[in-house]
Design a protein around this motif. Structure first.
Motif, mmCIF file in Angstrom:
data_model
loop_
_atom_site.group_PDB
_atom_site.id
_atom_site.type_symbol
_atom_site.label_atom_id
_atom_site.label_comp_id
_atom_site.label_asym_id
_atom_site.label_seq_id
_atom_site.Cartn_x
_atom_site.Cartn_y
_atom_site.Cartn_z
ATOM 1 N N HIS A 85 0.828 -1.198 0.000
ATOM 2 C CA HIS A 85 0.000 0.000 0.000
ATOM 3 C C HIS A 85 0.867 1.254 0.000
ATOM 4 C CE1 HIS A 85 -3.712 -2.198 1.877
ATOM 5 N NE2 HIS A 85 -3.660 -2.312 0.557
ATOM 6 N N GLY A 86 1.952 1.228 0.786
ATOM 7 C CA GLY A 86 2.814 2.397 0.886
ATOM 8 C C GLY A 86 3.410 2.800 -0.450
ATOM 9 N N ALA A 87 3.654 1.804 -1.308
ATOM 10 C CA ALA A 87 4.185 2.088 -2.647
ATOM 11 C C ALA A 87 3.078 2.284 -3.673
ATOM 12 C CB ALA A 87 5.108 0.952 -3.086
ATOM 13 N N GLU A 88 1.817 2.216 -3.238
ATOM 14 C CA GLU A 88 0.644 2.400 -4.099
ATOM 15 C C GLU A 88 0.655 1.419 -5.266
ATOM 16 O OE1 GLU A 88 1.137 6.690 -4.917
ATOM 17 O OE2 GLU A 88 -0.660 6.979 -3.688
ATOM 18 N N LEU A 89 0.923 0.149 -4.961
ATOM 19 C CA LEU A 89 1.028 -0.870 -6.008
ATOM 20 C C LEU A 89 -0.243 -1.690 -6.119
ATOM 21 C CD1 LEU A 89 4.597 -2.305 -5.294
ATOM 22 C CD2 LEU A 89 3.945 -0.495 -6.889
ATOM 23 N N THR A 90 -0.476 -2.213 -7.309
ATOM 24 C CA THR A 90 -1.519 -3.208 -7.518
ATOM 25 C C THR A 90 -1.010 -4.211 -8.547
ATOM 26 O OG1 THR A 90 -3.863 -3.584 -8.003
ATOM 27 C CG2 THR A 90 -2.723 -1.952 -9.366
ATOM 28 N N ASP A 91 -1.788 -5.270 -8.745
ATOM 29 C CA ASP A 91 -1.398 -6.362 -9.647
ATOM 30 C C ASP A 91 -0.047 -6.941 -9.235
ATOM 31 O OD1 ASP A 91 -3.676 -5.440 -10.851
ATOM 32 O OD2 ASP A 91 -2.918 -5.617 -12.884
ATOM 33 N N VAL A 92 0.097 -7.203 -7.937
ATOM 34 C CA VAL A 92 1.376 -7.658 -7.399
ATOM 35 C C VAL A 92 1.145 -8.609 -6.232
ATOM 36 C CG1 VAL A 92 1.540 -5.676 -5.841
ATOM 37 C CG2 VAL A 92 3.618 -6.870 -6.532
ATOM 38 N N VAL A 93 2.033 -9.597 -6.103
ATOM 39 C CA VAL A 93 2.010 -10.523 -4.964
ATOM 40 C C VAL A 93 3.398 -10.560 -4.346
ATOM 41 C CG1 VAL A 93 2.482 -12.531 -6.455
ATOM 42 C CG2 VAL A 93 1.510 -12.874 -4.164
ATOM 43 N N ALA A 94 3.442 -10.588 -3.021
ATOM 44 C CA ALA A 94 4.694 -10.722 -2.274
ATOM 45 C C ALA A 94 4.591 -11.950 -1.387
ATOM 46 C CB ALA A 94 4.953 -9.479 -1.429
ATOM 47 N N VAL A 95 5.612 -12.782 -1.427
ATOM 48 C CA VAL A 95 5.711 -13.941 -0.548
ATOM 49 C C VAL A 95 7.030 -13.824 0.203
ATOM 50 C CG1 VAL A 95 5.626 -16.453 -0.354
ATOM 51 C CG2 VAL A 95 4.515 -15.319 -2.303
ATOM 52 N N VAL A 96 6.970 -13.810 1.519
ATOM 53 C CA VAL A 96 8.197 -13.756 2.317
ATOM 54 C C VAL A 96 8.386 -15.099 3.007
ATOM 55 C CG1 VAL A 96 9.444 -12.684 4.217
ATOM 56 C CG2 VAL A 96 8.102 -11.266 2.648
#
Length: 208
Positions: A85-96
């Motif tokens: 959200h802080g980077a105002e992104l969409t169409d993205v997935v993060a896996v840590v």
């Protein structure tokens, strides 16, 4: 969200953060839908089967999900989602993916580590803007095709998506911003003495 378009990651990356001997590896991917996001999460689980946790977060327009995957509630998925959200992104997935190093980090330490892993991955990937475009089909004869294509590329280097030659003529597939449709129509008419045909065929997004 950027007016008239949206922000997403420019590249797929993996980014590592080590905190008190625990390794946090963020896999960041651009995805088009929830099925693709879930597949990325499944791929990471298979690739790093030896890790204890595979926490995830994704944003797809108004759809967003996060998962702590066994970490204390609110210490992984929510901070990861906050980084997106802080980077105002969409169409993205993060896996840590986390490999435990033997030292307890506490809830605050976990939240900071998961968020920093995603933030670092975003910095490494870079951000691009996807803009809305109108799809156009241009039909011209062979004599005018070269001039039309050259003029279109000069006006917008990314406008021409495909050029198909047939026995009857040439068909160019264009993707132009909505406010440039009439300019493209005028250009085709000028280059072909009014014989070229331009038809709107749909809409899409393109990298700005």
């Amino acid at each position: 969200m950027t007016t008239g378009g949206f922000r997403t990651v420019a590249a797929d990356v993996e980014y590592d953060v080590e905190v008190k001997r625990s390794l946090f590896r963020c896999t960041l991917r651009r995805v088009a839908d929830e099925d693709a996001a879930r597949e990325v999460i499944a791929q990471v689980r298979r690739a790093h089967w030896d890790a204890r946790h595979h926490c995830s977060a994704y944003v797809l327009g108004r759809v967003e999900r996060s998962n702590d995957d066994g970490e204390p509630a609110g210490t992984a998925g929510a901070p990861m989602l906050a980084a997106l959200h802080g980077a105002e992104l969409t169409d993205v997935v993060a896996v840590v993916t986390r490999w435990f190093g033997g030292v307890l980090l506490g809830t605050g330490g976990l939240a900071r580590a998961y968020r920093s892993a995603v933030a670092g991955a975003i910095d490494a990937a870079g951000v691009l803007v996807r803009r809305p475009v109108t799809l156009l089909a241009v039909a011209v004869d062979h004599a005018h095709a070269g001039g039309v294509e050259h003029a279109l590329r000069a006006a917008d280097p990314g406008a021409v998506r495909a050029v198909d030659y047939t026995a009857d003529g040439v068909r160019l597939t264009l993707a132009v911003p909505p406010d440039r449709v009439e300019a493209a129509r005028t250009l085709v008419a000028e280059q072909t003495a009014g014989t070229g045909r331009l038809t709107e065929t749909g809409s899409d997004y393109a990298d700005a």
